[in-house]
Design an enzyme around this catalytic site. Structure first.
Site, mmCIF file in Angstrom:
data_model
loop_
_atom_site.group_PDB
_atom_site.id
_atom_site.type_symbol
_atom_site.label_atom_id
_atom_site.label_comp_id
_atom_site.label_asym_id
_atom_site.label_seq_id
_atom_site.Cartn_x
_atom_site.Cartn_y
_atom_site.Cartn_z
ATOM 1 C CE LYS A 67 -3.780 -2.435 2.181
ATOM 2 N NZ LYS A 67 -4.377 -2.925 3.421
ATOM 3 C CD GLN A 77 -3.204 -4.679 6.555
ATOM 4 O OE1 GLN A 77 -3.065 -3.646 5.910
ATOM 5 N NE2 GLN A 77 -3.850 -5.726 6.075
ATOM 6 C CG ASP A 99 -9.907 -0.559 5.171
ATOM 7 O OD1 ASP A 99 -9.708 -0.814 3.969
ATOM 8 O OD2 ASP A 99 -9.200 -1.003 6.099
#
Ligand code: NAP
Length: 293
Positions: free
Chosen positions: A52, A96, A119
């Site tokens: 990322k 994460q 997200d």
């Protein structure tokens, strides 16, 4: 042979669009910024965070990689997220997944500013998706699946889509997204999971079958009707001594035999995977565009 739906090619198209949008934002003195927070040293999570970060840098985004030790306390982590919420250079924040057990992931996700929740896991964004309100962020993998279908010219409206899997990351938001009213939606969606009865009969009725169950090569030819479109979200490591790294990656679909029946199919790797990260970049640029700073 069916048409191969190449995620890498579609992702490149997304990046080309994003590059010109980023150039415009920079001309206006704004650089989209993404912060990725990782707690602990899970090697797979580290690899995701690295990729990322690399993609942000390739696109010229501001990237912050916050790697915290496994013994970071919940309140320390909350403090770091709150700092990022206040940081005007950061437009997107993600934690994460699978932090150590002493961290309550739901509390952490609930602390992220919903306007920076790229997200799409914050309850406010989940609610918007459920309500059909397009102003919220949608999780990246479902968004990537939808974009793959749209870019491949596959008719979603009115199609019977069967989603295998009901996770909060993939199956459930994907079902909500594809049944939403309007472009990229209007599908008739059925969701099946580990308790579903008559699974093969249901999957055989799909015009579009999307597998997201984390079971290597579970979907066989018998699950697929002739001419169906098959999207494989699964990424599974299978031991393979012939490979240098000792394993190979397979999807949730038995690619060779399902290819005999499908009209179009995604490969693994190179299908949905590249789209997930492309949609993360896209959500980050959108977060910057929508922010007042
Ligand atoms: P998950 O949280 O483990 O959820 C799996 C879902 O599949 C659950 O709803 C489960 O049902 C269902 N399921 C499991 N075995 C089943 C079976 N035999 N028959 C029917 N349903 C079954 O997994 P996830 O996070 O959604 O991920 C799914 C897969 O996608 C994994 O391989 C993951 O690595 C991959 N993935 C890929 C990307 C990408 O970027 N390509 C992103 C995210 C995930 P129950 O609810 O009844 O337990």
């Amino acid at each position: 042979m069916p048409r191969l739906i190449e995620g890498r090619t579609v992702a490149e198209k997304v990046y080309a669009e994003l590059r010109s949008e980023i150039t415009e934002l920079k001309k206006a003195g704004r650089t989209p910024g993404l912060a990725v927070v990782l707690v602990g040293d899970n090697p797979a999570s580290r690899a995701y965070v690295r990729s990322k970060d690399k993609m942000c840098r390739d696109l010229g985004l501001h990237s912050v990689k916050l790697e915290l030790p496994a013994d970071t306390t919940q309140s320390e982590l909350l403090g770091r997220v709150e700092e990022l919420n206040r940081d005007p250079a950061i437009h997107g924040i993600l934690v994460q997944s699978q932090p150590p057990k002493h961290i309550d992931e739901a509390t952490i996700v609930g602390t992220i500013d919903p306007m920076k929740d790229v997200d799409g896991f914050h309850p406010a964004n989940v609610a918007k998706l459920t309500l059909g309100d397009e102003s919220g962020f949608v999780p990246c993998t479902p968004l990537g699946c939808q974009r793959l279908l749209l870019e491949s010219g596959i008719e979603i409206s009115g199609a019977h889509v069967v989603v295998l899997g009901r996770s909060m990351i993939v199956g459930k938001p994907l079902a909500l997204l594809l049944m939403r009213k309007g472009k990229g939606g209007d599908a008739t969606v059925t969701v099946v999971h580990s308790r579903s009865k008559g699974l093969a009969e249901i999957t055989r009725s799909a015009d579009i079958l999307i597998a997201a169950i984390g079971q290597p090569e579970f979907v066989r030819a018998e699950h697929v009707r002739d001419g169906a479109v098959v999207i494989d979200v699964g990424i599974n490591r299978v031991d393979d001594a012939t490979m240098e790294r000792g394993y190979r990656l397979v999807g949730d679909v038995a690619f060779a035999e399902v290819s005999e029946k499908a009209s179009a199919i995604t490969p693994v790797p190179g299908g949905v995977g590249p789209m997930t990260i492309a949609m993360l970049m896209s959500n980050t640029v959108r977060a910057c565009r929508q922010s007042s700073r």
